[in-house]
Design an enzyme around this catalytic site. Sequence first.
Site, PDB file in Angstrom:
ATOM      1  CG  ASP A 122      -2.126   1.259   1.312  1.00  0.00           C
ATOM      2  OD1 ASP A 122      -2.428   1.494  -0.055  1.00  0.00           O
ATOM      3  OD2 ASP A 122      -3.053   1.287   2.519  1.00  0.00           O
TER       4      ASP A 122
ATOM      5  CB  ILE B 227      -1.922  -1.258  13.257  1.00  0.00           C
ATOM      6  CG1 ILE B 227      -0.574  -0.011  12.287  1.00  0.00           C
ATOM      7  CG2 ILE B 227      -2.324  -1.762  12.019  1.00  0.00           C
ATOM      8  CD1 ILE B 227       0.273  -1.017  11.568  1.00  0.00           C
TER       9      ILE B 227
ATOM     10  CE1 TYR C  41      -4.403  -4.140  10.066  1.00  0.00           C
ATOM     11  CE2 TYR C  41      -2.105  -4.318   8.316  1.00  0.00           C
ATOM     12  CZ  TYR C  41      -3.195  -3.828   8.845  1.00  0.00           C
ATOM     13  OH  TYR C  41      -4.000  -2.192   8.617  1.00  0.00           O
TER      14      TYR C  41
ATOM     15  CG  PHE D 117       3.934   1.565   8.027  1.00  0.00           C
ATOM     16  CD1 PHE D 117       2.692   0.920   6.761  1.00  0.00           C
ATOM     17  CD2 PHE D 117       4.224   0.302   8.958  1.00  0.00           C
ATOM     18  CE1 PHE D 117       2.161   0.596   6.910  1.00  0.00           C
ATOM     19  CE2 PHE D 117       2.968  -0.064   8.780  1.00  0.00           C
ATOM     20  CZ  PHE D 117       2.108  -0.985   7.868  1.00  0.00           C
TER      21      PHE D 117
END
Length: 507
Positions: free
Chosen positions: A81, A100, A126, A142
């Site tokens: 993503d 998250i 997750y 990220f």
Amino acid sequence: MADEIKIDEFKADEIDLQEPEESQEPTPNPLAGQGDDITPDQDGGVLKALKTEGVGDDGPMKGDTVYVHYVGTLVDGAKFDSSRDRGEKFSFKLGKGEVIKGWDIGVASMKRGEVAVLTCKPQYAYGNRQQGKIPPNSTLVFEVELFDWTGEDISEDKDGSIIKRIITSGEGFDNPTEDSTVQVSLIGRHEEKVFDERDVSFVIGECGDQNVIEGIEMGVKEMQKGEKCHLMIKPKYAFGAEGNKEFNIPPDSTVEYDITLTSFEKAKESWEMDSGERLTAAESSKAKGTTYFKGGRYQEAIKHYKKVVNYLDYDSEFSDEQKAKAKPLLLAGHLNCAMSHLKVDDYMEAIRSCDKALEVDESNEKGLFRRGQARAAMKDWELAKVDFSKVLEHDPNNKAAKNQVAICAHHIKQFKEKERKMYSNMFSKFTAPPVVVKPKESQEDVFATKIEHFNGGAQDGELKDDGSSVDGEKVEEGSTETTEEQGGGDAPPVVEATTESVQPMES
């Protein structure tokens, strides 16, 4: 952030996550798995590696809306993503569980303009769930850039007039409600100068008694015990157009407060009270409302008169004796609320309160009179006259009602006269003789006309300007019509009523 990073797994399952092109091998982020452990428990669950330093000393706080760009990959570099690919920044409320856990922790540690790489282990991402094409028990990487943040808008109209930022989170999830007694520590600033620093206790709904502004009260209602927050309060909920001489606050000033909610004790809700307690609470609220009304604090008065109604509106549990006590108290609540609304020029609400009062007592003179005043203020003269006339049916000697009936009759007559003139003018246009268009004059005719004009004559059919018309309107000779300013007409010898002439308070 994209839905696959949000907790809502139902939406996440619908996302078709991006996959790298088959011709390209994924490249791991060089800062993946590196950096400082920023988890509260220091369990290594979120590592932060700084790529570009931010600016300034402050950062986002819990509840702030943050604006970021991000690229999300697996440890092997496979991208799943990217907000950059979509060309649109992502925003979310920090610390509210919208993303998250690793993001709430990581972004909270960043500065404006900072770019950081967050490596989040499964328990901070997750976990053992399949999230789209993200396998269970995946460590995620990220790269996040923080652009800006804004505090939480807690104003009623969401117009930015009260912005709250949490400095220290409180305990649990309970908040003070109306009538709660709260203990707070506050520091008020205007243009970075402290003007108010104290510990104070007040009742929610009665903050003005302690010289506490409404914006603080609204902020405290959003806090938990032990919480410390920063409030930016615009004039609407601060000191308004008057300012505050005691604190040396100029008119129309925005102020800032740091508030700590030390403790609070919630009052019983009406549904938690027995019938006796509700009657006692209603009497207390009525007394407080009257005190506020006499002090000119009409909005506070309205709040308390509405509480009277709230306590007594449903009397199915009352005994016959309690119902006998509740009825006049309920009636007073509606009537006094109506008068308070008149004082602040809220005529529609005044009418609604009068309607409620008249449901309790359909012949109540004060309810009829005050509704008539509200309707007159809205220039609804016909209905206003009906209300004042009903007052006279019950009390033919009521001078105030007689006066108002005369005023209404005068305005109704004026309106009908204006309406008659308007329609008369409209119909005269349709009944006027047709306009005859003259044939085009020859040069000889034009020359003859000019000669005649030069000689001072008038052509047939022309009207000489003898001063008997103004803007095309003929003034009839011998007319006795005069304007109201000249003292003529049939205006009644009465004075227009305002809300200052409302009848006395319902005791």
